[in-house]
Design a protein around this motif. Structure first.
Motif, PDB file in Angstrom:
ATOM      1  N   VAL A  37      -4.553  11.085   5.766  1.00  0.00           N
ATOM      2  CA  VAL A  37      -3.783  10.221   6.665  1.00  0.00           C
ATOM      3  C   VAL A  37      -4.720   9.264   7.394  1.00  0.00           C
ATOM      4  CG1 VAL A  37      -2.416  10.178   8.799  1.00  0.00           C
ATOM      5  CG2 VAL A  37      -1.839  11.795   6.985  1.00  0.00           C
ATOM      6  N   TYR A  38      -5.835   9.796   7.873  1.00  0.00           N
ATOM      7  CA  TYR A  38      -6.803   8.930   8.558  1.00  0.00           C
ATOM      8  C   TYR A  38      -7.331   7.857   7.616  1.00  0.00           C
ATOM      9  CZ  TYR A  38     -11.187   7.140  10.289  1.00  0.00           C
ATOM     10  OH  TYR A  38     -12.203   6.287  10.649  1.00  0.00           O
ATOM     11  N   GLY A  39      -7.721   8.234   6.401  1.00  0.00           N
ATOM     12  CA  GLY A  39      -8.279   7.267   5.454  1.00  0.00           C
ATOM     13  C   GLY A  39      -7.300   6.156   5.130  1.00  0.00           C
ATOM     14  N   ILE A  40      -6.019   6.515   4.936  1.00  0.00           N
ATOM     15  CA  ILE A  40      -5.004   5.493   4.656  1.00  0.00           C
ATOM     16  C   ILE A  40      -4.817   4.594   5.877  1.00  0.00           C
ATOM     17  CG2 ILE A  40      -2.554   5.121   4.174  1.00  0.00           C
ATOM     18  CD1 ILE A  40      -2.634   7.721   2.522  1.00  0.00           C
ATOM     19  N   GLY A  41      -4.746   5.193   7.064  1.00  0.00           N
ATOM     20  CA  GLY A  41      -4.552   4.405   8.280  1.00  0.00           C
ATOM     21  C   GLY A  41      -5.712   3.482   8.568  1.00  0.00           C
ATOM     22  N   ALA A  42      -6.934   3.991   8.359  1.00  0.00           N
ATOM     23  CA  ALA A  42      -8.114   3.149   8.573  1.00  0.00           C
ATOM     24  C   ALA A  42      -8.113   1.974   7.608  1.00  0.00           C
ATOM     25  CB  ALA A  42      -9.389   3.977   8.404  1.00  0.00           C
ATOM     26  N   GLY A  43      -7.691   2.227   6.368  1.00  0.00           N
ATOM     27  CA  GLY A  43      -7.766   1.192   5.349  1.00  0.00           C
ATOM     28  C   GLY A  43      -6.586   0.250   5.299  1.00  0.00           C
ATOM     29  N   ILE A  44      -5.409   0.685   5.783  1.00  0.00           N
ATOM     30  CA  ILE A  44      -4.215  -0.166   5.664  1.00  0.00           C
ATOM     31  C   ILE A  44      -4.345  -1.436   6.502  1.00  0.00           C
ATOM     32  CG2 ILE A  44      -2.799   0.722   7.581  1.00  0.00           C
ATOM     33  CD1 ILE A  44      -0.469   0.867   5.533  1.00  0.00           C
ATOM     34  N   PHE A  45      -5.261  -1.404   7.474  1.00  0.00           N
ATOM     35  CA  PHE A  45      -5.637  -2.617   8.209  1.00  0.00           C
ATOM     36  C   PHE A  45      -5.877  -3.776   7.255  1.00  0.00           C
ATOM     37  CE2 PHE A  45      -9.232  -5.292   9.304  1.00  0.00           C
ATOM     38  CZ  PHE A  45      -8.971  -5.722  10.603  1.00  0.00           C
ATOM     39  N   PHE A  46      -6.545  -3.497   6.132  1.00  0.00           N
ATOM     40  CA  PHE A  46      -6.976  -4.557   5.235  1.00  0.00           C
ATOM     41  C   PHE A  46      -5.837  -5.101   4.374  1.00  0.00           C
ATOM     42  CE2 PHE A  46     -10.852  -2.269   6.273  1.00  0.00           C
ATOM     43  CZ  PHE A  46     -11.686  -3.321   6.649  1.00  0.00           C
ATOM     44  N   ILE A  47      -4.715  -4.383   4.295  1.00  0.00           N
ATOM     45  CA  ILE A  47      -3.550  -4.942   3.596  1.00  0.00           C
ATOM     46  C   ILE A  47      -2.964  -6.084   4.423  1.00  0.00           C
ATOM     47  CG2 ILE A  47      -1.285  -4.452   2.649  1.00  0.00           C
ATOM     48  CD1 ILE A  47      -3.555  -3.092   1.140  1.00  0.00           C
ATOM     49  N   GLY A  48      -2.761  -5.838   5.711  1.00  0.00           N
ATOM     50  CA  GLY A  48      -2.312  -6.921   6.589  1.00  0.00           C
ATOM     51  C   GLY A  48      -3.299  -8.062   6.628  1.00  0.00           C
ATOM     52  N   TYR A  49      -4.563  -7.720   6.645  1.00  0.00           N
ATOM     53  CA  TYR A  49      -5.651  -8.703   6.639  1.00  0.00           C
ATOM     54  C   TYR A  49      -5.554  -9.585   5.398  1.00  0.00           C
ATOM     55  CZ  TYR A  49     -10.501  -9.886   8.042  1.00  0.00           C
ATOM     56  OH  TYR A  49     -11.640 -10.495   8.484  1.00  0.00           O
ATOM     57  N   PHE A  50      -5.347  -8.937   4.249  1.00  0.00           N
ATOM     58  CA  PHE A  50      -5.263  -9.642   2.970  1.00  0.00           C
ATOM     59  C   PHE A  50      -4.097 -10.629   2.945  1.00  0.00           C
ATOM     60  CE2 PHE A  50      -2.920  -9.518  -1.102  1.00  0.00           C
ATOM     61  CZ  PHE A  50      -3.790 -10.267  -1.884  1.00  0.00           C
ATOM     62  N   LEU A  51      -2.950 -10.192   3.436  1.00  0.00           N
ATOM     63  CA  LEU A  51      -1.747 -11.015   3.338  1.00  0.00           C
ATOM     64  C   LEU A  51      -1.805 -12.270   4.200  1.00  0.00           C
ATOM     65  CD1 LEU A  51       0.965  -8.193   3.355  1.00  0.00           C
ATOM     66  CD2 LEU A  51       0.204  -9.562   1.394  1.00  0.00           C
ATOM     67  N   CYS A  52      -2.569 -12.238   5.285  1.00  0.00           N
ATOM     68  CA  CYS A  52      -2.523 -13.341   6.258  1.00  0.00           C
ATOM     69  C   CYS A  52      -3.796 -14.174   6.357  1.00  0.00           C
ATOM     70  CB  CYS A  52      -2.163 -12.787   7.637  1.00  0.00           C
ATOM     71  SG  CYS A  52      -0.530 -12.038   7.696  1.00  0.00           S
ATOM     72  N   GLU A  53      -4.825 -13.834   5.593  1.00  0.00           N
ATOM     73  CA  GLU A  53      -6.088 -14.562   5.688  1.00  0.00           C
ATOM     74  C   GLU A  53      -5.967 -16.036   5.321  1.00  0.00           C
ATOM     75  OE1 GLU A  53     -10.083 -12.946   5.499  1.00  0.00           O
ATOM     76  OE2 GLU A  53      -8.869 -13.113   7.292  1.00  0.00           O
ATOM     77  N   VAL A  54      -5.466 -16.308   4.131  1.00  0.00           N
ATOM     78  CA  VAL A  54      -5.394 -17.698   3.659  1.00  0.00           C
ATOM     79  C   VAL A  54      -4.477 -18.543   4.545  1.00  0.00           C
ATOM     80  CG1 VAL A  54      -4.755 -19.211   1.753  1.00  0.00           C
ATOM     81  CG2 VAL A  54      -6.027 -17.107   1.290  1.00  0.00           C
ATOM     82  N   PRO A  55      -3.251 -18.083   4.873  1.00  0.00           N
ATOM     83  CA  PRO A  55      -2.417 -18.890   5.780  1.00  0.00           C
ATOM     84  C   PRO A  55      -3.093 -19.168   7.118  1.00  0.00           C
ATOM     85  CG  PRO A  55      -1.102 -17.171   4.738  1.00  0.00           C
ATOM     86  CD  PRO A  55      -2.527 -16.894   4.380  1.00  0.00           C
ATOM     87  N   SER A  56      -3.818 -18.187   7.651  1.00  0.00           N
ATOM     88  CA  SER A  56      -4.477 -18.382   8.943  1.00  0.00           C
ATOM     89  C   SER A  56      -5.558 -19.451   8.858  1.00  0.00           C
ATOM     90  CB  SER A  56      -5.065 -17.064   9.440  1.00  0.00           C
ATOM     91  OG  SER A  56      -5.708 -17.231  10.693  1.00  0.00           O
ATOM     92  N   ASN A  57      -6.353 -19.430   7.785  1.00  0.00           N
ATOM     93  CA  ASN A  57      -7.429 -20.411   7.661  1.00  0.00           C
ATOM     94  C   ASN A  57      -6.886 -21.821   7.408  1.00  0.00           C
ATOM     95  OD1 ASN A  57      -9.984 -19.439   8.235  1.00  0.00           O
ATOM     96  ND2 ASN A  57     -10.810 -20.059   6.254  1.00  0.00           N
ATOM     97  N   LEU A  58      -5.800 -21.913   6.650  1.00  0.00           N
ATOM     98  CA  LEU A  58      -5.177 -23.224   6.441  1.00  0.00           C
ATOM     99  C   LEU A  58      -4.591 -23.755   7.752  1.00  0.00           C
ATOM    100  CD1 LEU A  58      -3.436 -22.689   2.988  1.00  0.00           C
ATOM    101  CD2 LEU A  58      -5.533 -23.981   3.471  1.00  0.00           C
ATOM    102  N   GLY A  60     -11.840  -2.704   1.754  1.00  0.00           N
ATOM    103  CA  GLY A  60     -11.768  -2.006   3.025  1.00  0.00           C
ATOM    104  C   GLY A  60     -10.582  -1.064   3.108  1.00  0.00           C
ATOM    105  N   PHE A  61      -9.568  -1.287   2.283  1.00  0.00           N
ATOM    106  CA  PHE A  61      -8.465  -0.322   2.172  1.00  0.00           C
ATOM    107  C   PHE A  61      -8.833   0.783   1.190  1.00  0.00           C
ATOM    108  CE2 PHE A  61      -4.732   1.101  -0.265  1.00  0.00           C
ATOM    109  CZ  PHE A  61      -4.057   1.767   0.747  1.00  0.00           C
ATOM    110  N   GLY A  62      -9.346   0.394   0.029  1.00  0.00           N
ATOM    111  CA  GLY A  62      -9.611   1.377  -1.016  1.00  0.00           C
ATOM    112  C   GLY A  62     -10.714   2.355  -0.665  1.00  0.00           C
ATOM    113  N   ALA A  63     -11.821   1.852  -0.118  1.00  0.00           N
ATOM    114  CA  ALA A  63     -12.971   2.730   0.141  1.00  0.00           C
ATOM    115  C   ALA A  63     -12.655   3.837   1.147  1.00  0.00           C
ATOM    116  CB  ALA A  63     -14.171   1.897   0.599  1.00  0.00           C
ATOM    117  N   PRO A  64     -12.090   3.526   2.338  1.00  0.00           N
ATOM    118  CA  PRO A  64     -11.769   4.623   3.262  1.00  0.00           C
ATOM    119  C   PRO A  64     -10.741   5.605   2.698  1.00  0.00           C
ATOM    120  CG  PRO A  64     -11.786   2.531   4.424  1.00  0.00           C
ATOM    121  CD  PRO A  64     -11.843   2.217   2.965  1.00  0.00           C
TER     122      PRO A  64
END
Length: 446
Positions: free
Chosen positions: A57-78, A387-391
């Protein structure tokens, strides 16, 4: 014909002024960002027992941060390219601070996953946004050092964050009926909220808008950046073309390998230290602090040497290889020698972190403008899925085997691949850039 070379002394003084204006503040924001992102690694030492969460549970929670990160990176930079860095970075900082504070109210795995996902959504765009923002202010041969200074803040956050989290967890545990881990999220989230407000009044989007530079200094920077663009030659400016560019995806593969190691060490470093026999949260914090201090030194020194030589490939690949060797040794040493395992952990963190700022020299050599905004964000977004997969993998393997060793060896393999992919995909720097770096190094103090 390339623009005329401006006065080295005048340029150096102008860039010093820019650096002192921008870098301390950006580094402060990155310290806050990094602390709010990785404080979960320290909170875990109490949180799992309090909430009855498993390592998985901890590993998934620590890593799921990067799913949200992935989805919003490009729109944020544009969006940053469209509305400017000041508004974008202020919005990001304010929202991640609010989300960090909300983490103190976690009671279930579902809420844990949701808030970690939202933290990734809110923070998305900060890191690549700052990378893009700095390309508006510095030419290529000055960027690796500047990137190293900025990114060393993540190491400084490790120096500060470990003892801070340990002190809060031991000193405030039970105060007001809250556990120490809840106080960590509250006290480390509030400064980010305040910093987001300050950002609106402090940052300047581009050199031509900088009232704190003289007109002569603004002209010097404009001329230097024009000369840099001429030395680089034709670069891709179109957004869609950059996303299809095979070189962008080659950079993604390389950075994915670096982030695999970096995220594993970040989220499981405190657990590895505890597995080596150091159980007090404050002691663990100080050990991680020393390791990150070495990481900060490595980032700055390696970035500076890369700028002076004009070489980026080996300045990225060799530190990654050193980090890989240390990670592999760490998997062997943890059950054998506590002292040597801490040395290996320190070398692993320093090697992995030293590779990161120099890596970001590579995309800027073939991307510019909106293509750079999209390309840099895409590289960071997709690579950070590591960062999602490794943790998650580290947590599952640790739960199954009772040891971090197997996960560390897998991570070390990815880190070795960093150098191999660089040699396979990345050509040497253009000769014009190497000559410029040598010319600037010749009049700089050693």
């Amino acid at each position: 014909m390339a623009p005329e070379q401006p006065s080295p002394a005048g340029l150096d003084e102008t860039y010093r002024r820019i650096t002192w204006r921008l870098l301390p503040f950006l580094m402060f924001l990155w310290v806050l960002s990094w602390i709010d992102r990785v404080n979960i690694g320290f909170a875990k030492l109490q949180m799992l027992a309090d909430l009855k969460f498993s390592e998985t549970v901890y590993g998934i929670g620590a890593g799921i941060f990067f799913i949200g990160y992935f989805l919003c990176e490009v729109p944020s930079n544009l969006l940053l390219e469209h509305i400017g860095a000041r508004k974008t970075i202020a919005r990001i900082t304010l929202l991640w601070g609010l989300c960090c504070v909300a983490m103190m109210f976690v009671t279930t795995a579902g809420l844990f996953y949701l808030l970690r996902f939202l933290l990734g959504v809110f923070e998305a765009g900060f890191y690549p946004g700052v990378i893009l923002f700095l390309t508006y202010w510095y030419p290529t041969e000055r960027r690796a050092k500047v990137f190293g200074l900025f990114m060393s803040a993540s190491a400084i956050a490790g120096v500060i964050g470990g003892p801070l989290a340990g002190t809060i967890m031991t000193g405030l545990d039970g105060v007001n009926g809250w556990s120490g881990w809840q106080w960590v999220f509250l006290l480390e989230g509030i400064p980010s909220i305040l910093a987001g407000i300050v950002t609106l009044f402090y940052l300047t989007d581009r050199p031509e808008k900088a009232g704190w530079l003289t007109p002569e200094q603004r002209a010097l920077v404009a001329a230097d950046l024009a000369r840099d663009a001429a030395a680089l030659g034709p670069r891709e400016h179109r957004i869609l073309a950059s996303l299809r560019d095979v070189r962008v995806w080659q950079c993604i593969a390389i950075f994915f390998c670096i982030i695999t190691a970096n995220s594993a060490l970040t989220f499981f470093g405190p657990s590895v230290v505890r597995e080596a026999g150091y159980t007090d949260p404050l002691t663990i914090g100080w050990i991680m602090s020393g390791a990150y201090l070495c990481g900060a030194a490595g980032m700055i020194l390696n970035g500076r040497h890369s700028d002076r030589s004009g070489e980026a490939r080996f300045h990225c690949g060799i530190p990654a290889l050193i980090g890989a060797m240390a990670i592999a040794l760490l998997g062997v040493l943890v059950p054998i020698s506590p002292a040597l395992s801490i040395v290996a952990l320190t070398v692993a963190i320093a090697g992995t972190m030293s590779a990161i700022p120099v890596f970001w020299q590579i995309p800027g050599r073939f991307l510019a403008g909106s293509a750079a905004a999209a390309g840099i964000a895409l590289i960071n977004a997709v690579a950070n899925l590591a960062g999602f997969g490794a943790p998650a993998v580290m947590g599952a393997l640790r739960e199954q085997t009772g040891s971090a060793a197997t996960g560390l060896w897998i991570v070390a393999g990815f880190e070795v691949a960093t150098l191999l992919l660089i040699l396979l995909f990345i050509p040497p720097a253009p000769a014009a850039l190497v000559r410029r770096a040598a010319a600037r190094a010749a009049h700089e103090p050693a």
